[in-house]
Design an enzyme around this catalytic site. Sequence first.
Site, PDB file in Angstrom:
ATOM      1  N   ARG A 145       0.824  -1.210   0.000  1.00 54.19           N
ATOM      2  CA  ARG A 145       0.000   0.000   0.000  1.00 54.19           C
ATOM      3  C   ARG A 145       0.862   1.267   0.000  1.00 54.19           C
ATOM      4  O   ARG A 145       0.535   2.265   0.636  1.00 54.19           O
ATOM      5  CB  ARG A 145      -0.925   0.016   1.230  1.00 54.19           C
ATOM      6  CG  ARG A 145      -1.934  -1.118   1.261  1.00 54.19           C
ATOM      7  CD  ARG A 145      -3.001  -0.955   0.178  1.00 54.19           C
ATOM      8  NE  ARG A 145      -4.066  -1.935   0.322  1.00 54.19           N
ATOM      9  CZ  ARG A 145      -4.092  -3.107  -0.311  1.00 54.19           C
ATOM     10  NH1 ARG A 145      -3.119  -3.443  -1.130  1.00 54.19           N
ATOM     11  NH2 ARG A 145      -5.095  -3.942  -0.138  1.00 54.19           N
ATOM     12  N   SER A 169     -11.487  -0.185   2.346  1.00 54.70           N
ATOM     13  CA  SER A 169     -10.846  -0.653   3.580  1.00 54.70           C
ATOM     14  C   SER A 169     -10.260   0.525   4.348  1.00 54.70           C
ATOM     15  O   SER A 169      -9.542   1.344   3.790  1.00 54.70           O
ATOM     16  CB  SER A 169      -9.741  -1.656   3.258  1.00 54.70           C
ATOM     17  OG  SER A 169     -10.278  -2.815   2.665  1.00 54.70           O
ATOM     18  N   GLU A 226      -5.340   3.061   6.092  1.00 56.21           N
ATOM     19  CA  GLU A 226      -5.231   2.913   4.646  1.00 56.21           C
ATOM     20  C   GLU A 226      -5.908   4.095   3.954  1.00 56.21           C
ATOM     21  O   GLU A 226      -5.457   4.572   2.923  1.00 56.21           O
ATOM     22  CB  GLU A 226      -5.860   1.602   4.176  1.00 56.21           C
ATOM     23  CG  GLU A 226      -5.698   1.356   2.693  1.00 56.21           C
ATOM     24  CD  GLU A 226      -6.017  -0.072   2.297  1.00 56.21           C
ATOM     25  OE1 GLU A 226      -6.630  -0.259   1.225  1.00 56.21           O
ATOM     26  OE2 GLU A 226      -5.654  -1.011   3.044  1.00 56.21           O
TER      27      GLU A 226
END
Length: 304
Positions: free
Chosen positions: A166, A215, A297
């Site tokens: 990520r 998410s 995130e």
Amino acid sequence: MTLPEVRGTLTPDRVLADLTWLRVGGPAMALFQPADQEDLQHFLRNLDPSVEVFPMGVGSNLIVRDGGVDAVVIRLGRGFNEITIDGNQVRCGAAALDAHVARKAADAGRDLTFLRTIPGAIGGAVAMNAGCYGSYIADVFDHLHGVTRQGDPITLTAEDLQFGYRHSSLPEGVVITQAVLNAPEGDPQGLHDRMTAQLAKRDETQPTKERTAGSTFRNPAGYSSTGRADDTHELKAWKVIDDAGMRGARLGGAQMSEKHPNFLINTGGATAAELEDLGELVRKKVFQNSAIELQWEVLRIGRK
């Protein structure tokens, strides 16, 4: 402050709430929607160097805080969403939606099916090395084209971006305008069938009809979804949130989903502060329960 003349759309003090999936957030110093790359380069070249810029996609993975953003927000549109396919190379404008890229690639017998259920556009997917079902942008990335904060064109490779889980090392101020992906070959019907199954699974397990930003937290580092060959997939963020008793937790108009506790929901009328404060409360409770420190995130920008 005087802003450069442009051919696109330049809106001072533009409230950003309606441009984000969570529908929260105050105004940007200005919102710039360039007509094309030449317009973008001209704007950045002539913008006061002390002014920060923030490239914004479709706002799918973003909380804009209630106090607004001390920056010019750049949002690419139709001049940057073309998708072309030549052999195994798929060229995607940064504003092309991930789902559209996956579908068009499948039509041409190219496998980018992991992008089908990822919310957002390709520019953001590259910047955060988006992934799903064990595949990541890093696995298919060839190079990108962009524009620096100084208004100069730039090309960056995977080596330049140093992809991680990520994460990418995209230089500050660079606006991605196009990404080139190397897509493996596949049977078109088989690829579409796989995406249909992925969508069904997503709709069964995630609150897709709610106002979310995807998410909320990364899966705990060292346990799962790192993208490494030795990835163990032992632990997910939703599980530690659930174990901490935070499934369905509420704060004002903000709620952690009952269906999937790693999804933060605006149930109606939530402020950015309520959403972020609930997220921080979840992080605190998870740490108290399991000594695991969840990492956001969802990107949060601006003043509280």
